[in-house]
Design a protein around this motif. Structure first.
Motif, mmCIF file in Angstrom:
data_model
loop_
_atom_site.group_PDB
_atom_site.id
_atom_site.type_symbol
_atom_site.label_atom_id
_atom_site.label_comp_id
_atom_site.label_asym_id
_atom_site.label_seq_id
_atom_site.Cartn_x
_atom_site.Cartn_y
_atom_site.Cartn_z
ATOM 1 N N LEU A 221 0.598 -1.204 -0.019
ATOM 2 C CA LEU A 221 -0.086 -0.805 0.126
ATOM 3 C C LEU A 221 1.018 1.175 0.036
ATOM 4 N N HIS A 222 0.447 2.767 -1.291
ATOM 5 C CA HIS A 222 0.960 3.309 -0.461
ATOM 6 C C HIS A 222 0.686 3.937 1.045
ATOM 7 N N ASP A 223 1.113 4.772 1.764
ATOM 8 C CA ASP A 223 0.679 5.517 2.974
ATOM 9 C C ASP A 223 -0.391 6.314 2.764
ATOM 10 N N SER A 224 0.203 6.873 1.650
ATOM 11 C CA SER A 224 -1.380 8.435 1.897
ATOM 12 C C SER A 224 -2.027 8.587 0.683
ATOM 13 N N SER A 225 -2.830 9.720 0.345
ATOM 14 C CA SER A 225 -2.511 10.563 -0.752
ATOM 15 C C SER A 225 -1.629 11.374 -1.361
ATOM 16 N N PHE A 226 -1.699 11.323 -2.308
ATOM 17 C CA PHE A 226 -0.887 12.582 -2.693
ATOM 18 C C PHE A 226 -0.535 13.298 -3.252
ATOM 19 N N ARG A 239 4.342 9.232 0.936
ATOM 20 C CA ARG A 239 3.577 9.970 -0.102
ATOM 21 C C ARG A 239 3.464 10.682 -0.293
ATOM 22 N N TYR A 240 3.016 11.977 0.203
ATOM 23 C CA TYR A 240 2.417 13.151 0.269
ATOM 24 C C TYR A 240 3.821 14.163 -0.198
ATOM 25 N N ILE A 620 -16.928 6.449 0.104
ATOM 26 C CA ILE A 620 -15.380 6.821 1.143
ATOM 27 C C ILE A 620 -15.025 5.351 0.989
ATOM 28 N N VAL A 621 -13.565 5.552 -0.247
ATOM 29 C CA VAL A 621 -13.057 4.289 -0.414
ATOM 30 C C VAL A 621 -11.937 4.187 0.697
ATOM 31 N N PRO A 622 -11.780 2.836 0.599
ATOM 32 C CA PRO A 622 -10.805 2.615 1.199
ATOM 33 C C PRO A 622 -9.294 3.256 0.578
ATOM 34 N N ARG A 623 -8.010 2.935 1.335
ATOM 35 C CA ARG A 623 -7.307 2.982 0.485
ATOM 36 C C ARG A 623 -6.686 1.790 -0.559
ATOM 37 N N TRP A 624 -6.740 0.947 -0.015
ATOM 38 C CA TRP A 624 -6.306 -0.544 -0.442
ATOM 39 C C TRP A 624 -7.197 -0.337 -2.284
ATOM 40 N N GLU A 625 -8.293 0.296 -1.915
ATOM 41 C CA GLU A 625 -8.620 0.314 -3.160
ATOM 42 C C GLU A 625 -8.936 0.972 -3.903
ATOM 43 N N PHE A 685 0.887 5.276 -10.473
ATOM 44 C CA PHE A 685 1.297 3.848 -10.569
ATOM 45 C C PHE A 685 1.152 3.215 -8.639
ATOM 46 N N ARG A 686 0.783 1.817 -8.330
ATOM 47 C CA ARG A 686 0.569 1.558 -7.187
ATOM 48 C C ARG A 686 2.230 0.736 -7.146
ATOM 49 N N ARG A 687 2.121 1.397 -5.411
ATOM 50 C CA ARG A 687 3.559 1.220 -5.323
ATOM 51 C C ARG A 687 4.958 -0.207 -5.381
ATOM 52 N N MET A 688 5.194 0.008 -6.122
ATOM 53 C CA MET A 688 6.494 -0.366 -6.059
ATOM 54 C C MET A 688 7.360 -2.002 -4.872
#
Length: 886
Positions: A221-226, A239-240, A620-625, A685-688
């Protein structure tokens, strides 16, 4: 290392596993915490996410196929739980068919696999003082604000061992393994857990499940929104910060926060951006010198005597040139090439020679200083001994280890996937396949050459109308120019098409070759792809530089391709300008295409995905989605980024003598490339999966090979493609007696002296132009400078003394230039050590402390224990060592 894991394995695909032996993930509903990175309990961190489509809701497969897929998935998830991982499943908010399985690795699992993978972890804070550079005050102006992205604390590290856990710097178990390390460990387990067996062949690994469609995605997972920080107070929102201080266009002139990039994405991505940034910084020097050489050529073009003669109506206007093709072409006037000769003066000047020599030295400095920088990063990022200790065998290799051989070093039996004979067969097949595709590329290049020869007839018949060439279009659009531009565009299209095809072929060949480790796999694929790209991108440039116009005969006896097409001739100014045009079109077109492919397409896909998701629901959409709807990075990761830059490096160095502005264009492109790569990685992109990397791999020797070849190609371009050597020979030898009529050294008369004379009555019937010559003049001049005797000479149309002087001067120039540059390169390579003394001291200090902390502490413990035992023995009343009473 073959890791045997105790797992529940589905014995066959045709039978239903015992449901009592299967462990299933916990189920939990989404709690509306859209930025949460934890399970529903808020304690266990999500280290990885698996996504699959509920088999009961699938409509695209047969019912029996859906059951098989479900059994494999259930067996796999059960085995993950058996290996200590904790799983929690949650249904999608936007699409009820999707199930997200969140994976957490407990402390015990992390410790066990950290030891198995030889991961280096902190022992104690680094106590070595770093010396401040004299340029620190200047570089600080371009560094990221340390109040925003704080510098990481430096530690001495050592491979983790559970029995020495007390010696490691563990202040908090939750933060001892950072998120990147946790994801890397979990991915290691995911790649090796089995899910079944068929015909006694084990089936395992998340990659196979993804390829078969059982899982739709697997990613950390990315840790937050950019775009904004996380609402979770426990999340650092890295990430932000990366987007704001690294990927945003406003940071185009800032230095990259490499340690922060490495912390978030891992060493493999960190080393790429470190190399790209270093290469871009070195291009600044090359670009400045290139601009200086270009300005020198531009400012002195008006003093170009031979160009003035071409444009002079009393000189070039009276020179009638022979037709450039058979039958349909007619005679033409030399002044038609006036504009191209002026442009050629800019690029074909003395500054070109200076710049070619400089670039031969620059490329050595770049490679040597990069080695030093790379050594510093190896120490700072704990990858000095990575290849020896940490890298694991590829699961695909382990699965094929069915043959037993004796290890010559350990004298023990070990399993390998093929015998010596089998390996030889594989290598032979792979090598043959690579050469077959290279021959295919060469065939495509020949096809473009045939196009050039055939279409030149069309342009020659339609563009010229009169011998004096007074039309405005003729001033800028000659048959050579029209042919060159269209052929360059066709070459670019063919290159891109072959790239798409060969990419899949190269992966298939490398998979069949079955390399042992991921590094071996990437190096093998890199070598194959670069060989292909080298031929694909550079072959047309090599043709123009070294073959076009070199083997054409003379008007009365031309050389034909395939017995039909008359070989191409260069413009009277030479092929250098055409080489410049070819480079500009290919480099520019390639940059535009790559940016469309790498940036625009993922952005459009994500935009469409977000629009469709917004149209479906306002929930509301979770981080993983959120992360699931981003684009996957692809199996090859940064391979294409490296390939793009190394191909550009080849253009900058191999053909720089024909285009001194190439480093400037590369500098501008790379400044944008860094931010575009950062932008797409943080936003699209998703987190590598974080991966270790010691260096840039096979790209280093490839660049060293390009650097060596660049000296030869630039020397040959100046000697054979440009007109510099014939001009110098004329100036110093043939402008004055005994060969010339001028009293002082001069370039006057150069054009008239170097264009050979041909009698039009000597044309063969199949070459004679139609309609025939109508004027009183009975001779025409050869298009290219071939230095032949005139028709009234006893050795008519044979090479004259001027030709042999020029040939000797060209060969001498190549030898002298190569030896001088190679000698300077050798001195530079010897004078600049690959590892700085400061880095050597740090490595020695770390090894010393590791030995002291991990081994001396054990020795003290042993001494202490033995001392107590000895004391009990000697003091015991009935001990055998009790002293006798006197």
């Amino acid at each position: 290392l073959v890791l045997e894991l105790s797992q529940v394995v589905n014995p066959t695909y045709g039978t239903v596993p015992d449901q009592q032996n299967l462990h299933t993930p916990e189920w939990a509903d989404f709690d509306d915490k859209h930025d949460s990175l934890f399970f529903s309990d808020g304690q266990r961190r999500i280290d990885f996410v698996l996504v699959y489509e509920d088999e009961s809701k699938k409509m695209t497969h047969k019912r029996s196929d859906r059951k098989k897929q479900k059994r494999k998935r259930q067996a796999y998830e059960s085995n993950l739980i058996n290996n200590g991982l904790q799983l929690e499943a949650t249904r999608s908010v936007l699409d009820e068919k999707l199930i997200f399985v969140k994976v957490h690795a407990p402390w015990e699992v992390l410790c066990t696999y950290a030891e198995v993978m030889h991961i280096k972890l902190p022992l104690q804070p680094d106590d070595l003082k770093t010396r401040d550079s004299a340029f620190n005050w200047f570089s600080s102006l371009f560094r990221v604000d340390e109040n925003i992205i704080k510098p990481e604390q430096e530690f001495f590290t050592a491979p983790f061992e559970q029995e020495h856990m007390s010696n490691f710097y563990i202040q908090d178990k939750d933060t001892f393994f950072n998120p990147a390390t946790r994801s890397r460990i979990v991915h290691f387990i995911l790649c090796r857990v089995k899910f079944g067996a068929k015909n006694n062949v084990k089936k395992f690994g998340i990659n196979k499940l993804l390829d078969s469609g059982i899982y739709k995605a697997a990613f950390p997972l990315h840790d937050s929104s950019f775009s904004h920080p996380s609402t979770d107070p426990n999340c650092p929102s890295e990430r932000y910060l990366l987007y704001k201080e690294w990927a945003h266009p406003k940071n185009i002139f800032k230095l990259q926060p490499l340690d922060f990039i490495r912390k978030y994405y891992g060493e493999k991505i960190g080393i790429y951006f470190a190399w790209l940034g270093f290469y871009t910084n070195m291009l600044i020097v090359a670009a400045v010198v290139g601009i200086g050489c270009f300005l020198y050529g531009y400012l002195t073009k008006d003093n170009c005597t031979w160009s003035q003669e071409v444009c002079d109506p009393n000189i070039g206007g009276n020179i009638i040139m022979c037709p450039q093709c058979d039958r349909v072409c007619t005679y033409w006037n030399l002044t038609i090439t006036c504009e191209s000769s002026k442009k050629l003066c800019i690029f074909d000047s003395f500054g070109t020679l200076v710049f070619a020599v400089f670039m031969g030295i620059w490329v050595t400095l770049f490679l040597e200083f990069w080695k030093r920088r790379q050594a510093e990063l190896e120490y700072e990022w704990d990858t000095v001994e990575y290849l020896e200790q940490e890298e694991q065998i590829r699961p695909e290799y382990e699965a094929q280890c069915t043959h037993v051989v004796m290890n010559e070093i350990t004298q023990q039996e070990e399993h390998v996937p093929y015998t010596a004979c089998g390996k030889c067969v594989r290598m032979t097949f792979c090598t043959s396949a690579v050469f077959f595709w290279i021959v295919l590329i060469i065939a495509s290049v020949v096809g473009v050459i045939v196009y050039r020869l055939s279409v030149f007839l069309v342009f020659s018949a339609t563009l010229p109308q009169h011998v004096n060439g007074t039309q405005a279009i003729r001033k800028y659009l000659t048959p050579q120019t029209a042919t060159s531009v269209t052929a360059s565009i066709i070459s670019l299209v063919v290159i891109m098409i072959l790239n798409i095809i060969y990419e899949k072929v190269a992966i298939m060949i490398t998979d069949f070759e079955l390399p042992r480790t991921q590094t071996d796999y990437e190096n093998s694929l890199t070598t194959k792809m670069f060989l292909f790209q080298f031929v694909n991108y550079y072959s047309s440039c090599f043709y123009i530089a070294f073959f076009k116009g070199k083997f054409v005969g003379y008007p009365g006896k031309p050389v034909y391709w395939l017995g039909k097409y008359r070989n191409e001739e260069c413009d009277p100014g030479g092929c250098l300008l055409e080489l410049t045009t070819q480079l500009a079109i290919i480099v520019g077109g390639k940059a535009i295409w790559n940016n469309i492919q790498e940036v625009l397409i993922p952005w459009v896909k994500n935009l469409i995905g977000r629009y469709c998701a917004a149209a479906r629901s306002e929930k509301i959409v979770p981080r993983w989605e959120h992360d699931y709807h981003l684009q996957p990075i692809g199996k090859l990761g940064l391979f294409y980024e490296y390939l793009e830059m190394v191909i550009q490096f080849g253009f900058v160095t191999l053909f720089v003598a024909s285009f001194p502005l190439a480093p400037l264009l590369a500098l501008i492109n790379n400044m944008l490339e860094i931010r575009l790569d950062a932008w797409k990685m943080t936003t699209q992109f998703r987190r590598m999966v974080p991966q270790k990397a010691q260096d840039i791999g096979a790209w280093q020797p490839i660049m060293q090979g390009i650097a060596i070849l660049a000296v030869v190609t630039n020397a040959m371009i100046i000697a054979f493609t440009s007109d510099m050597i014939p001009r110098l020979v004329y100036y110093w030898s043939f402008s004055v007696p005994p060969y010339g009529n001028h009293s002082t050294y001069t370039m006057k008369g150069y054009i008239n002296n170097t264009l050979s004379v041909f009698n039009i009555s000597d044309f063969k019937n199949e070459s004679k132009p139609f309609p025939p010559w109508l004027g009183n003049q009975r001779t025409c001049r050869q298009v290219y400078r071939d230095f032949r005797y005139p028709p009234d000479h006893q050795h008519k149309y044979e090479h004259n003394i001027y030709y042999w002087h020029v040939l000797a001067a060209r060969l001498a120039f190549i030898i002298i230039m190569e030896h001088v540059i190679y000698f300077v390169k050798f001195i530079i390579s010897y004078a600049i050590p690959d590892v700085s003394q400061q880095t050597k001291s740090k490595v020695k200090r770390e090894k010393y402390l590791t030995q002291k902390i991990l081994h001396e502490n054990d020795l003290k413990a042993v001494k202490k224990t033995m001392g107590k035992i000895a004391e009990k023995i000697f003091k015991g009343e009935d001990g055998p060592f009790r002293p006798k009473a006197e």
